[in-house]
Design a protein around this motif. Sequence first.
Motif, PDB file in Angstrom:
ATOM      1  N   VAL A 260     -30.233  61.014 -40.119  1.00  0.00           N
ATOM      2  CA  VAL A 260     -31.671  61.264 -40.041  1.00  0.00           C
ATOM      3  C   VAL A 260     -32.267  61.276 -41.444  1.00  0.00           C
ATOM      4  O   VAL A 260     -31.755  61.955 -42.343  1.00  0.00           O
ATOM      5  N   THR A 261     -33.341  60.522 -41.613  1.00  0.00           N
ATOM      6  CA  THR A 261     -34.100  60.541 -42.862  1.00  0.00           C
ATOM      7  C   THR A 261     -35.551  60.792 -42.529  1.00  0.00           C
ATOM      8  O   THR A 261     -36.051  60.408 -41.472  1.00  0.00           O
ATOM      9  N   GLY A 262     -36.241  61.458 -43.446  1.00  0.00           N
ATOM     10  CA  GLY A 262     -37.640  61.781 -43.208  1.00  0.00           C
ATOM     11  C   GLY A 262     -37.799  63.191 -42.660  1.00  0.00           C
ATOM     12  O   GLY A 262     -37.004  64.087 -42.961  1.00  0.00           O
ATOM     13  N   ASP A 263     -38.811  63.392 -41.860  1.00  0.00           N
ATOM     14  CA  ASP A 263     -39.190  64.713 -41.354  1.00  0.00           C
ATOM     15  C   ASP A 263     -38.271  65.123 -40.202  1.00  0.00           C
ATOM     16  O   ASP A 263     -38.511  64.772 -39.043  1.00  0.00           O
ATOM     17  N   GLU A 264     -37.220  65.886 -40.505  1.00  0.00           N
ATOM     18  CA  GLU A 264     -36.262  66.285 -39.476  1.00  0.00           C
ATOM     19  C   GLU A 264     -36.905  67.194 -38.421  1.00  0.00           C
ATOM     20  O   GLU A 264     -36.505  67.169 -37.254  1.00  0.00           O
ATOM     21  N   GLU A 265     -37.862  68.022 -38.822  1.00  0.00           N
ATOM     22  CA  GLU A 265     -38.533  68.901 -37.859  1.00  0.00           C
ATOM     23  C   GLU A 265     -39.299  68.085 -36.822  1.00  0.00           C
ATOM     24  O   GLU A 265     -39.408  68.488 -35.663  1.00  0.00           O
ATOM     25  N   LEU A 266     -39.823  66.939 -37.239  1.00  0.00           N
ATOM     26  CA  LEU A 266     -40.541  66.089 -36.296  1.00  0.00           C
ATOM     27  C   LEU A 266     -39.594  65.511 -35.254  1.00  0.00           C
ATOM     28  O   LEU A 266     -39.969  65.339 -34.082  1.00  0.00           O
TER      29      LEU A 266
END
Length: 277
Positions: A260-266
Amino acid sequence: MDHSERLSHLRNETLAFEKAIGRAVAEAGDGPLPLVPSCPGWSASDLLGHLGVVHRFVGRILRDRLTEPPDPTDPSLFGLPEDPAARAAWPLPERAPNRGPLPPEVTDWFGQGARQLADFFHELGPEEPVWTWSADRSGHTSGFWLRMQTIELAIHRWDAEGATGTPGPVDAAVAADAVPQTFEVMAPFRRAVAAAPPGAGECYRFRRTDGPGSWTVTFSGDLVRVERDATGPAHVEAAGTASDLMLFLWRRIPADDLAVTGDEELLARWFTLVPPL
């Protein structure tokens, strides 16, 4: 994937599911079948009953070329024993989870229904007009049901194998077919049924690592927009094999199993925007 390829996968997944149930029966002996870790509260017996009922339901639609759903209260629909005492031991979805031994005739009932279903798909081909739950009128065909049932069998075969050991991955071709189906068919359906919150431009990318293909999914109000192999920015990207992407989207494995890359919460918000059923 064409109709004949899907049908071949359906038959293979049927055999693999039956083999997994056979292992669960052997392990259980005279006791209840083991629980299914990926289906909380369900035993392998419940899984068998669920799929058997679904196969009979879809089989009736195909057999009679129905343009409306069959009556689920019709006693002949599911091919169950007429004797109430005999039926009491069968794992049915409207009852509490099954905790007793599995009657041997239940596995025969499942096998008969699964093979009848495959025969109907072979007979009708992919374009026969029939009722489906799809909101897309072009999806009201026998081919819709074959795609859906192949995917469902693959995921529940994985579930059944997990009841007695470590499940094997989903066939790459089946999984690569299931991933876009989740975005294009299941996501709008699940959002409508669950009255999911409107999208606010959330943009997800799911990238396959064991073959070509990526899918960018954007939520805008009630709309779900899907782009294949897009190159623009996304808020979060999850990468994995086709099997792992499918299993994540069906909530079988955690996001930690993907890159996962970027906004993990999203990414965690995905199941708010696309609620599981």
